[in-house]
Design a protein around this motif. Structure first.
Motif, PDB file in Angstrom:
ATOM      1  N   LYS A  36       0.805  -1.222   0.000  1.00 38.91           N
ATOM      2  CA  LYS A  36       0.000   0.000   0.000  1.00 38.91           C
ATOM      3  C   LYS A  36       0.841   1.277   0.000  1.00 38.91           C
ATOM      4  N   PRO A  94       1.174   4.235  -7.390  1.00 41.85           N
ATOM      5  CA  PRO A  94       1.041   3.050  -6.537  1.00 41.85           C
ATOM      6  C   PRO A  94       2.267   2.156  -6.687  1.00 41.85           C
ATOM      7  N   GLN A 151      -2.044  -2.086  -9.318  1.00 41.46           N
ATOM      8  CA  GLN A 151      -2.608  -1.702  -8.029  1.00 41.46           C
ATOM      9  C   GLN A 151      -3.046  -0.248  -8.103  1.00 41.46           C
ATOM     10  N   ILE A 204      -4.237   3.254  -5.391  1.00 40.52           N
ATOM     11  CA  ILE A 204      -4.151   3.728  -4.015  1.00 40.52           C
ATOM     12  C   ILE A 204      -5.460   3.439  -3.279  1.00 40.52           C
ATOM     13  N   SER A 205      -5.396   3.373  -1.973  1.00 36.82           N
ATOM     14  CA  SER A 205      -6.567   3.009  -1.167  1.00 36.82           C
ATOM     15  C   SER A 205      -7.624   4.110  -1.211  1.00 36.82           C
ATOM     16  N   ASP A 206      -8.862   3.740  -0.923  1.00 38.18           N
ATOM     17  CA  ASP A 206      -9.968   4.697  -0.926  1.00 38.18           C
ATOM     18  C   ASP A 206      -9.737   5.815   0.091  1.00 38.18           C
ATOM     19  N   SER A 207      -9.165   5.475   1.241  1.00 36.95           N
ATOM     20  CA  SER A 207      -8.945   6.492   2.277  1.00 36.95           C
ATOM     21  C   SER A 207      -7.914   7.522   1.840  1.00 36.95           C
TER      22      SER A 207
END
Length: 218
Positions: A95, A132, A137, A139-142
């Motif tokens: 991540k 990323p 991949q 990036i995360s939603d947050s």
């Protein structure tokens, strides 16, 4: 490498050679940019205590340093001239975002691309960018939510090959609010790094200006 398979990577760094700096300069990446993004020339690389890689004139090794994680140094080792097909070896958590620490607090434009080299090319034009940990991949939603609060426009720029465009189409369904683009195939360059190498700085700047004008017209 997944977090549960965390490996210990140790690096002996050295000064960049003249040939290495010339290689980076083909992409408009200066020693100052390399320093800002914590990119080093590596003499030796150890994996879990075993010597794995040794730099040679025709086999340079570049290390992307990603700070420390659980007491261990994080490295992505870039082998641009390898013939094995695997250009990277690393222990970065999946991540972790390349170029995130170098982003400004706020801005009008952010480019999410697929590699640190592309991030550095865009940075040479004053464009904020991050990537990323791999091409497939995101990036995360947050983190994406946070970046939306910091930047007015977020552009996704992945490769213009089948893998890149297929992945962008998937992302477009999930995140339709983002703007998606790629290097037009007529140029024969799959990413911004290749474009710069093929067409040099003036033409790359013209391409960027052309995109900005298109963005303003939307």
């Amino acid at each position: 490498i997944e977090e549960k398979e965390f490996s210990k990577i140790q690096v002996e760094i050295q000064n960049f050679t003249e040939l290495e700096l010339k290689w980076w300069n083909k992409y408009g990446i200066t020693p100052e940019i390399l320093k800002n993004f914590n990119v080093y020339s590596c003499k030796h690389v150890w994996l879990n205590g075993n010597l794995m890689l040794k730099s040679q004139q025709n086999f340079p090794l570049f290390g992307y340093y990603g700070d420390k994680y659980q007491g261990n140094e994080l490295w992505r080792i870039y082998m641009p001239k390898t013939k094995s097909g695997f250009k990277f070896m690393g222990n970065w958590p999946t991540k972790k975002i390349q170029g995130y620490d170098q982003l400004p607090k706020k801005g009008k434009l952010l480019v999410i691309t697929k590699a640190l080299k592309d991030v550095m090319v865009l940075n040479s034009f004053g464009i904020a960018a991050c990537a990323p940990n791999s091409e497939t991949q995101f990036i995360s939603d947050s983190v994406l939510k946070e970046l939306k609060e910091r930047f007015e426009n977020i552009i996704v720029l992945f490769d213009s090959d089948l893998t890149g465009i297929t992945f962008m189409n998937k992302l477009k369904k999930k995140y339709p609010e983002l703007i998606y683009t790629w290097i037009p195939k007529k140029y024969g360059a799959k990413d911004i790094s290749d474009f710069y190498k093929m067409y040099k700085r003036k033409e790359t700047l013209s391409l960027i200006k052309e995109f900005v004008l298109w963005l303003k017209s939307k």
